[in-house]
Design an enzyme around this catalytic site. Structure first.
Site, PDB file in Angstrom:
ATOM      1  CB  ALA A  87      -0.922  -0.050   1.279  1.00 39.67           C
ATOM      2  CE1 TYR A 186      -3.002   3.873   4.139  1.00 38.54           C
ATOM      3  CE2 TYR A 186      -4.015   4.557   6.037  1.00 38.54           C
ATOM      4  CZ  TYR A 186      -3.097   3.781   5.432  1.00 38.54           C
ATOM      5  OH  TYR A 186      -2.713   2.629   6.108  1.00 38.54           O
TER       6      TYR A 186
HETATM    7  N1  LIG Z   1       2.322   1.083   9.974  1.00 39.94           N
HETATM    8  C1  LIG Z   1       1.233   1.140  10.314  1.00 39.94           C
HETATM    9  O1  LIG Z   1       1.025   2.006  11.531  1.00 39.94           O
HETATM   10  C2  LIG Z   1       0.062   0.851   9.784  1.00 39.94           C
HETATM   11  C3  LIG Z   1      -1.188   1.107  10.538  1.00 39.94           C
HETATM   12  C4  LIG Z   1      -2.314   0.721   9.775  1.00 39.94           C
HETATM   13  C5  LIG Z   1      -2.074  -0.035   8.505  1.00 39.94           C
HETATM   14  N2  LIG Z   1      -1.144  -0.406   8.077  1.00 39.94           N
HETATM   15  C6  LIG Z   1      -1.065  -1.055   6.732  1.00 39.94           C
HETATM   16  O2  LIG Z   1      -0.271  -2.227   6.740  1.00 39.94           O
HETATM   17  C7  LIG Z   1       0.542  -2.402   5.761  1.00 39.94           C
HETATM   18  C8  LIG Z   1       1.887  -2.448   5.520  1.00 39.94           C
HETATM   19  O3  LIG Z   1       2.422  -1.305   6.291  1.00 39.94           O
HETATM   20  P1  LIG Z   1       3.649  -0.916   6.831  1.00 39.94           P
HETATM   21  O4  LIG Z   1       3.913  -0.181   7.847  1.00 39.94           O
HETATM   22  O5  LIG Z   1       4.542  -2.312   6.726  1.00 39.94           O
HETATM   23  O6  LIG Z   1       4.293   0.010   5.496  1.00 39.94           O
HETATM   24  P2  LIG Z   1       5.839  -0.347   4.620  1.00 39.94           P
HETATM   25  O7  LIG Z   1       5.765   1.035   3.791  1.00 39.94           O
HETATM   26  O8  LIG Z   1       6.833  -0.232   5.472  1.00 39.94           O
HETATM   27  O9  LIG Z   1       5.331  -1.381   3.789  1.00 39.94           O
HETATM   28  C9  LIG Z   1       4.599  -1.560   2.639  1.00 39.94           C
HETATM   29  C10 LIG Z   1       5.149  -2.182   1.269  1.00 39.94           C
HETATM   30  O10 LIG Z   1       4.669  -1.971   0.474  1.00 39.94           O
HETATM   31  C11 LIG Z   1       5.384  -1.831  -1.173  1.00 39.94           C
HETATM   32  N3  LIG Z   1       4.698  -1.360  -1.696  1.00 39.94           N
HETATM   33  C12 LIG Z   1       4.107   0.097  -2.019  1.00 39.94           C
HETATM   34  N4  LIG Z   1       3.735   0.173  -3.179  1.00 39.94           N
HETATM   35  C13 LIG Z   1       3.746  -1.028  -3.586  1.00 39.94           C
HETATM   36  C14 LIG Z   1       3.319  -1.643  -5.157  1.00 39.94           C
HETATM   37  N5  LIG Z   1       2.563  -0.691  -5.799  1.00 39.94           N
HETATM   38  N6  LIG Z   1       3.434  -2.707  -5.442  1.00 39.94           N
HETATM   39  C15 LIG Z   1       4.245  -3.630  -4.589  1.00 39.94           C
HETATM   40  N7  LIG Z   1       4.631  -3.257  -3.338  1.00 39.94           N
HETATM   41  C16 LIG Z   1       4.241  -2.004  -3.113  1.00 39.94           C
HETATM   42  C17 LIG Z   1       6.391  -0.871  -0.282  1.00 39.94           C
HETATM   43  O11 LIG Z   1       7.672  -1.100  -1.039  1.00 39.94           O
HETATM   44  C18 LIG Z   1       6.621  -1.534   1.126  1.00 39.94           C
HETATM   45  O12 LIG Z   1       7.646  -2.466   1.285  1.00 39.94           O
HETATM   46  C19 LIG Z   1      -0.176  -1.288   4.358  1.00 39.94           C
HETATM   47  O13 LIG Z   1      -1.394  -1.894   3.902  1.00 39.94           O
HETATM   48  C20 LIG Z   1      -0.623  -0.314   5.636  1.00 39.94           C
HETATM   49  O14 LIG Z   1      -1.743   0.493   5.014  1.00 39.94           O
HETATM   50  C21 LIG Z   1       0.437   0.103   8.414  1.00 39.94           C
END
Ligand SMILES: NC(=O)c1ccc[n+]([C@@H]2O[C@H](COP(=O)([O-])OP(=O)(O)OC[C@H]3O[C@@H](n4cnc5c(N)ncnc54)[C@H](O)[C@@H]3O)[C@@H](O)[C@H]2O)c1
Length: 356
Positions: A87, A186
């Protein structure tokens, strides 16, 4: 750890913060395991496989919005489990870059389901990392007991410094009671992911578990991404001996949940046998912390000057985000174990090691 030895797993976005933590738990537990990740430059300053991604994971560097990437992956693996993490995650950024956020989060999800359909694959289950952002401001309660949804704070409210909604207190969000009403692009895209996958799994008699994550923090979070990870950003300021600037009056509330507890929640969700239909659960610590309390805890750790309130604001910022985890505790074999003070300490050691 549930027995996943017969499963073939695809993890999208699996080279990110949560994906790498999860990889340490999946290693050696599944029959086959492919990570699709574009190594987004905002998250990965160096376009290389992250050291924290367990070596057992097969990494395909590719974009989830690209049908050719899906066709190549699905020719190689017929997943029984799909964990969808990929994402665009910048909440504030998403207001001005709505197309990019929508494209990756929504079209990336529909490209995935279309590709599964093309290849005649129906996974036994999907696990989606959804977000507390789907709730927006959530439900508040007036002093006479009435529960209402105040919606998004207006620009005029911010300008006037009216941070809270008058005569009301916020209620913790919980999937079984709180009606989603996102106030960020978002959040709208994360809710759309839930709806797209729900439509698909219900039509195919398969299973979706959506975990609405609160603010995840801890070792492994990108230190270079200026759009995510307030705990990492504050920590880096305090380490340099700077006073942490605080928006509004410091009383914005968030539920900070430690990465280990989140990775454990994913494993616990996989441990519950997949049932047809949709299960949505909240993943947080269950405790709200004000931004000022967080900043004070970090400043104390480093002996940095007291944080200072700036009265600045960001349009669209949610005032209060906290969840009840009572349903999650009752559903999964899971309990969060890290409070904020312990989690902050754990993170500081990791950041110091990275900088060294
Ligand atoms: N970290 C938080 O606080 C949090 C809170 C709520 C929800 N989330 C959700 O958890 C998930 C993971 O978040 P995270 O914190 O690990 O974020 P992050 O940004 O560290 O990881 C997301 C990964 O997705 C990859 N990515 C982005 N766009 C892409 C694409 N088009 N194709 C393939 N890969 C792609 C990025 O390279 C990254 O490695 C997300 O869906 C996010 O919405 C995270």
């Amino acid at each position: 750890m549930p027995d996943l030895s017969s499963h073939r797993v695809v993890v999208t976005g699996g080279a990110g913060f949560i994906g790498c933590a999860l990889s340490q738990r999946l290693a050696g537990q599944v029959a086959k395991w492919v990570v699709i990740d574009s190594l987004h430059p905002q998250v990965h300053p160096v376009q290389e496989r992250p050291a924290d991604l367990h070596e057992a994971a097969e990494l395909v560097v590719g974009d989830v919005t690209d049908p050719a990437v899906w066709d190549a992956v699905l020719a190689d693996i017929q997943p029984t489990i799909v964990i969808h993490l990929a994402a665009e995650t910048g909440t504030a950024q998403s207001l001005d870059e709505a197309t990019r956020h929508s494209h990756v989060n929504v079209v990336g999800t529909t490209q995935m389901t279309d590709a599964l359909g093309r290849h005649g694959i129906v996974p036994e289950r999907f696990l989606l990392s959804s977000s507390r952002a789907v709730y927006g401001e959530g439900a508040w309660q007036k002093s006479d007991g009435e529960v209402y949804y105040p919606g998004q704070r207006s620009h005029a409210q911010f300008e006037a410094g009216q941070w809270d909604f008058p005569d009301a207190t916020p209620l913790p969000s919980i999937a079984s009671r709180t009606v989603p009403a996102p106030t960020s692009v978002y959040g709208a895209t994360k809710l759309a992911q839930e709806h797209v996958l729900a439509a698909w799994v219900n039509a195919r008699d398969t299973s979706l578990t959506a975990l609405r994550l609160q603010n995840v923090y801890g070792p492994g979070q990108s230190l270079s991404n200026p759009y995510t990870g307030i705990v990492s950003l504050f920590s880096q300021l305090a380490m340099k001996g700077q006073s942490i600037p605080i928006y509004e009056d410091g009383k914005i509330t968030r539920d900070f949940v430690y990465i280990d507890d989140v990775a454990d929640a994913f494993v616990a969700a996989l441990g519950k046998p997949a049932e047809p239909g949709v299960l949505v659960r909240d993943v947080g610590s269950g405790v709200g912390t004000t931004i000022l309390q967080l900043a004070e805890s970090i400043a104390r750790f480093h002996g940095a000057p007291e944080p200072h309130i700036t009265g600045k604001y960001r349009d669209g910022d949610v005032r209060h985000a906290e969840c009840s985890i009572e349903d999650t505790l009752a559903t999964f074999d899971w309990t969060p174990e890290w409070d904020v003070d312990r989690g902050v300490a754990g993170l500081q050691e990791w950041i110091a090691a990275q900088q060294a």
